[in-house]
Design a protein around this motif. Structure first.
Motif, short mmCIF file in Angstrom:
data_model
loop_
_atom_site.label_atom_id
_atom_site.label_comp_id
_atom_site.label_asym_id
_atom_site.label_seq_id
_atom_site.Cartn_x
_atom_site.Cartn_y
_atom_site.Cartn_z
N MET A 1 33.75 19.64 71.35
CA MET A 1 33.85 18.21 71.21
C MET A 1 33.48 18.04 69.66
O MET A 1 31.69 18.04 69.73
CB MET A 1 33.70 17.55 72.12
CG MET A 1 34.41 16.16 72.20
SD MET A 1 34.59 14.85 73.92
CE MET A 1 35.84 15.23 73.89
N LYS A 2 33.66 17.47 68.98
CA LYS A 2 33.10 17.12 67.76
C LYS A 2 31.40 16.00 67.98
O LYS A 2 32.76 14.86 68.68
CB LYS A 2 33.95 16.66 66.65
CG LYS A 2 34.25 17.49 66.12
CD LYS A 2 35.10 17.47 64.71
CE LYS A 2 35.84 18.38 64.05
NZ LYS A 2 37.23 17.66 62.56
N LYS A 3 30.79 15.70 67.06
CA LYS A 3 29.58 14.24 68.42
C LYS A 3 30.41 13.56 66.45
O LYS A 3 30.18 13.76 65.76
CB LYS A 3 28.99 15.01 67.81
CG LYS A 3 27.97 16.52 68.80
CD LYS A 3 26.38 16.41 69.10
CE LYS A 3 26.10 17.23 70.28
NZ LYS A 3 25.15 17.55 70.22
N ASP A 4 29.91 12.71 66.99
CA ASP A 4 29.99 11.32 66.32
C ASP A 4 31.53 10.92 65.81
O ASP A 4 31.26 9.98 65.04
CB ASP A 4 28.77 11.10 65.33
CG ASP A 4 27.48 11.62 66.02
OD1 ASP A 4 27.68 10.86 66.39
OD2 ASP A 4 27.09 12.29 64.87
N ILE A 5 32.49 10.87 66.57
CA ILE A 5 33.56 10.94 65.82
C ILE A 5 33.99 9.40 66.71
O ILE A 5 35.16 9.05 66.24
CB ILE A 5 34.89 12.07 65.99
CG1 ILE A 5 35.13 12.62 67.51
CG2 ILE A 5 33.59 13.11 65.23
CD1 ILE A 5 36.56 13.51 67.75
#
Length: 82
Positions: A1-5
């Motif tokens: 999962m991408k961070k800071d989205i």
């Protein structure tokens, strides 16, 4: 999962249905400058024209909501001239 989205400014917000003055409070990150006091607590306010408390699908009542005069504009534009 991408961070800071995902937004990080989730907070309790009051949503007000302007057609029937119904207010409900839920978490949101929507920006607004308006506020509303509910039970002595001040919440950011999001104004809506229609919600589940006034929409005909949920209420079972047929109610015409024409806030922008769209029906009149349509009738004037396509009225038979004669």
């Amino acid at each position: 999962m991408k961070k800071d989205i995902h937004p990080t400014n989730y907070r309790l917000v009051a949503f007000k249905d302007m057609s029937n003055e119904e207010v409900f409070i839920t978490k949101s990150c929507a920006d607004t400058k308006d506020t509303l006091v509910v039970d002595g607590v001040e919440y950011p306010l999001i104004k809506m024209e229609i919600s589940s408390t006034s929409h005909p699908f949920y209420t079972g009542k047929s109610k015409l909501v024409d806030t922008a005069g769209r029906i009149d504009k349509f009738r004037n534009k396509y009225a038979k001239k004669g």
